[in-house]
Design a protein around this motif. Structure first.
Motif, PDB file in Angstrom:
ATOM      1  N   CYS A   1      42.858  48.712  26.860  1.00  0.00           N
ATOM      2  CA  CYS A   1      42.642  47.348  27.353  1.00  0.00           C
ATOM      3  C   CYS A   1      41.214  46.920  27.019  1.00  0.00           C
ATOM      4  CB  CYS A   1      42.875  47.272  28.853  1.00  0.00           C
ATOM      5  SG  CYS A   1      42.550  45.637  29.555  1.00  0.00           S
ATOM      6  N   ILE A   2      41.082  45.798  26.314  1.00  0.00           N
ATOM      7  CA  ILE A   2      39.786  45.303  25.862  1.00  0.00           C
ATOM      8  C   ILE A   2      39.414  44.047  26.647  1.00  0.00           C
ATOM      9  CG2 ILE A   2      38.528  44.360  23.884  1.00  0.00           C
ATOM     10  CD1 ILE A   2      40.390  46.125  22.122  1.00  0.00           C
ATOM     11  N   CYS A   3      38.217  44.068  27.246  1.00  0.00           N
ATOM     12  CA  CYS A   3      37.787  42.975  28.127  1.00  0.00           C
ATOM     13  C   CYS A   3      36.492  42.331  27.637  1.00  0.00           C
ATOM     14  CB  CYS A   3      37.559  43.505  29.547  1.00  0.00           C
ATOM     15  SG  CYS A   3      39.048  44.143  30.344  1.00  0.00           S
ATOM     16  N   ILE A   4      36.310  41.088  28.047  1.00  0.00           N
ATOM     17  CA  ILE A   4      35.079  40.344  27.814  1.00  0.00           C
ATOM     18  C   ILE A   4      33.887  41.131  28.363  1.00  0.00           C
ATOM     19  CG2 ILE A   4      35.445  39.119  29.987  1.00  0.00           C
ATOM     20  CD1 ILE A   4      34.014  36.723  28.911  1.00  0.00           C
TER      21      ILE A   4
ATOM     22  N   SER B   1      31.522  38.310  33.129  1.00  0.00           N
ATOM     23  CA  SER B   1      32.725  38.173  33.954  1.00  0.00           C
ATOM     24  C   SER B   1      33.071  39.498  34.613  1.00  0.00           C
ATOM     25  CB  SER B   1      33.899  37.713  33.067  1.00  0.00           C
ATOM     26  OG  SER B   1      35.126  37.832  33.749  1.00  0.00           O
ATOM     27  N   GLY B   2      33.828  39.407  35.709  1.00  0.00           N
ATOM     28  CA  GLY B   2      34.318  40.596  36.402  1.00  0.00           C
ATOM     29  C   GLY B   2      35.670  41.064  35.902  1.00  0.00           C
ATOM     30  N   SER B   3      36.134  40.531  34.771  1.00  0.00           N
ATOM     31  CA  SER B   3      37.441  40.909  34.227  1.00  0.00           C
ATOM     32  C   SER B   3      37.545  42.417  34.015  1.00  0.00           C
ATOM     33  CB  SER B   3      37.693  40.174  32.911  1.00  0.00           C
ATOM     34  OG  SER B   3      38.917  40.548  32.324  1.00  0.00           O
ATOM     35  N   TYR B   4      36.500  43.013  33.457  1.00  0.00           N
ATOM     36  CA  TYR B   4      36.481  44.467  33.221  1.00  0.00           C
ATOM     37  C   TYR B   4      36.633  45.221  34.535  1.00  0.00           C
ATOM     38  CZ  TYR B   4      34.353  49.059  32.301  1.00  0.00           C
ATOM     39  OH  TYR B   4      34.088  50.416  32.240  1.00  0.00           O
ATOM     40  N   ASN B   5      35.939  44.774  35.579  1.00  0.00           N
ATOM     41  CA  ASN B   5      36.034  45.455  36.871  1.00  0.00           C
ATOM     42  C   ASN B   5      37.433  45.337  37.463  1.00  0.00           C
ATOM     43  OD1 ASN B   5      33.326  46.247  36.829  1.00  0.00           O
ATOM     44  ND2 ASN B   5      32.639  44.327  37.738  1.00  0.00           N
ATOM     45  N   SER B   6      38.064  44.162  37.299  1.00  0.00           N
ATOM     46  CA  SER B   6      39.444  44.007  37.772  1.00  0.00           C
ATOM     47  C   SER B   6      40.369  44.984  37.060  1.00  0.00           C
ATOM     48  CB  SER B   6      39.939  42.571  37.528  1.00  0.00           C
ATOM     49  OG  SER B   6      39.313  41.650  38.376  1.00  0.00           O
ATOM     50  N   ALA B   7      40.194  45.101  35.745  1.00  0.00           N
ATOM     51  CA  ALA B   7      41.042  46.006  34.967  1.00  0.00           C
ATOM     52  C   ALA B   7      40.807  47.464  35.363  1.00  0.00           C
ATOM     53  CB  ALA B   7      40.781  45.808  33.480  1.00  0.00           C
ATOM     54  N   MET B   8      39.556  47.829  35.600  1.00  0.00           N
ATOM     55  CA  MET B   8      39.244  49.197  36.004  1.00  0.00           C
ATOM     56  C   MET B   8      39.856  49.518  37.365  1.00  0.00           C
ATOM     57  SD  MET B   8      37.565  51.014  33.796  1.00  0.00           S
ATOM     58  CE  MET B   8      36.748  52.260  34.791  1.00  0.00           C
TER      59      MET B   8
END
Length: 310
Positions: free
Chosen positions: A90-93, A98-105
């Motif tokens: 999964c590749i995030c901004i 953004s907190g997108s990476y933290n949501s994915a983690m």
């Protein structure tokens, strides 16, 4: 040798577009956008990018907002593959935007409690918009070329440092409203009709100068691109180069021709018989995640080294 099965997922900030994501078997976890602080719509799925920009053009005093995917959004994206035993990249901004990476983690950790054997690797791309999409497409190319799950991840982590975005915007209003520049600086710039020049690298944006007209700002971006190649060396054909735009596609087409001509002249490896063809520089629309900060007229170039050359 049989190719290893694994899935590539990206957040909506990658700006791949619905068709390109589908054609390359990439699942997208969209961001949300709102024009009224109350109703948030999923980008592309519930509001198209053209519609998003049209609303900004038609209502120049309205400043939209974006919101990152939720933990549940990522759980919904990951769980079918966790159940099936299919590894996920999964590749995030960039996590600095953004907190997108933290949501994915967080979603990954929760799913591994239920599916202990699940393989989910979440990567902070340190990139954004069209450049993040280029990064995702390098992951796709590696998968198609038979690279293993582990090798793909290893090369992606090394590839991050080779990405640059060099761009300009139509004015300062959206940067001021989003807190990217101070109000007094923005007021002075707008009064003098000044356009900012911006570089993004290593997950952050840096001011790169000012220009007094749209034409001069585009010329300066092209100059910055040529300087980037001079500083970093290597043949232009070792890189992927894309033009990103907001509302004005025709301007992007014209700009692409200018970029192609300038890079052909600047490249020591390109002579009269080896020009950089304009059509080799793809054009992609910048999505709402960045558009809320830049306004409807961002224009720039993403540069990323191809995985074979790192």
């Amino acid at each position: 040798m049989e190719k290893q099965e694994y899935k590539i997922i990206a957040d909506g900030a990658s700006d791949l577009g619905e068709a390109r994501a589908r054609e390359n078997d990439v699942d997208i976890v969209p961001f949300y956008v709102s024009f009224d602080d109350t109703t948030y719509q999923k980008e592309i799925e519930e509001i198209g990018i053209r519609e998003f920009y049209q609303q900004m053009v038609d209502n120049p005093k309205t400043f939209p907002k974006s919101s990152m995917p939720s933990v549940q959004d990522y759980i919904d994206a990951f769980e079918p593959y966790a159940k099936s035993g299919i590894p996920v990249i999964c590749i995030c901004i960039t996590s600095k935007f953004s907190g997108s990476y933290n949501s994915a983690m967080t979603a990954s950790g929760m799913l591994k409690d239920t599916y202990p054997e699940a393989k989910i690797t979440v990567i902070d791309s340190t990139l954004n918009t069209v450049l993040e999409g280029m990064f995702v497409m390098e992951a796709v190319r590696m998968k198609h070329d038979g690279k293993s799950y582990e090798e793909n991840i290893d090369r992606l982590l090394k590839l991050r440092e080779y990405g640059r975005i060099l761009f300009t915007v139509g004015g300062m209003s959206y940067l001021v409203h989003g807190g990217r520049v101070g109000k007094l600086v923005g007021l002075a710039a707008n009064t003098l009709n000044i356009r900012p020049l911006i570089t993004m690298k290593e997950g952050e944006i840096f001011p790169s100068g000012l220009a007094r007209s749209r034409k001069k700002s585009k010329d300066k971006v092209i100059e910055m691109i040529c300087d980037n190649f001079k500083e970093n060396g290597g043949s232009i054909d070792q890189y992927t180069i894309h033009v990103g735009y907001g509302y004005d596609y025709d301007e992007a087409v014209s700009f692409r021709s200018q970029v192609s001509e300038a890079l052909t002249k600047a490249s020591a490896n390109s002579g009269p018989d080896d020009p950089l063809k304009a059509q080799l520089i793809e054009i992609h629309q910048i999505g709402a995640t960045v558009g809320v900060h830049t306004g409807p007229y961002p224009l720039g170039v993403g540069i990323l080294k191809k995985y074979e050359y790192i």
